[in-house]
Design a protein around this motif. Sequence first.
Motif: not given
Length: 252
Positions: A17, A21, A153, A156
């Motif tokens: 992640t 990002t 964010l 994602t």
Amino acid sequence: MTWALWESYMLPGVWITVQVTVYSAALAAVVAFAVGTARTSRLWIVRFLSGAYFEIFRGASALVFMFWLFFALPIAAGWQLVPLWAGVLALGLTYGAYGSEIVRGALAAVSPAQREAGIALSFTRWQRLRRIELPQAWPEMVPPFNNLAIELLKGTALVSVISVADMTFAANLIRFTTNDSAPIYTLLLLMYFVLAFVVTRGMRLLERRAKAGVGQAPPPRRGLMGGLSRRTATGDAAGDAVTGAAASGGAR
């Protein structure tokens, strides 16, 4: 959830992640500044093309575009993108279009007198942009960029649908293994919140430095104690003013 599941699934998911990002944000920043500055060009064809890009990607779904890159592009072009990069491209190009409007608006807010001063100094368009317009517009871009980074964010999580093993994908795997939905998704919400909080703190620091760089006062620190201290100081100042007025009246 046991430590073995956490170590095997969630920790690698957090790293994926963070990678998605960072890569998507870097691509979005490049697209935002390129398209945003192009939309302020004096050439109509440049404004038309950049405006068309903005309208197309603003109106398109990032998820559908991700599906197109991962499933349709191999049929049309004959080559397959890695799932991670398909997700990064979809998110970066989409959120870059949103960011281009932030750049365009901040550049348009720069005083026309500043541009006229650059013209009077015989600066080229690039010199005016680099030395005059962008340094003044940059502090105004940071707060909306902060919101956009948080949205990126959270966006994602879409990469999990094309089998990218991010936090959401890992949480789903653990749920299928343990059949515990509430604790898994509650933990997932908290993890996204923590990452978003870290991004916000970093962007606030960047905002303070950007404003200090152009001689502006940094934004006040918000918080309960900060608010109480400001109100206490204000109250003390008001009390001193009243005391002083009363004393001067008594003297008269």
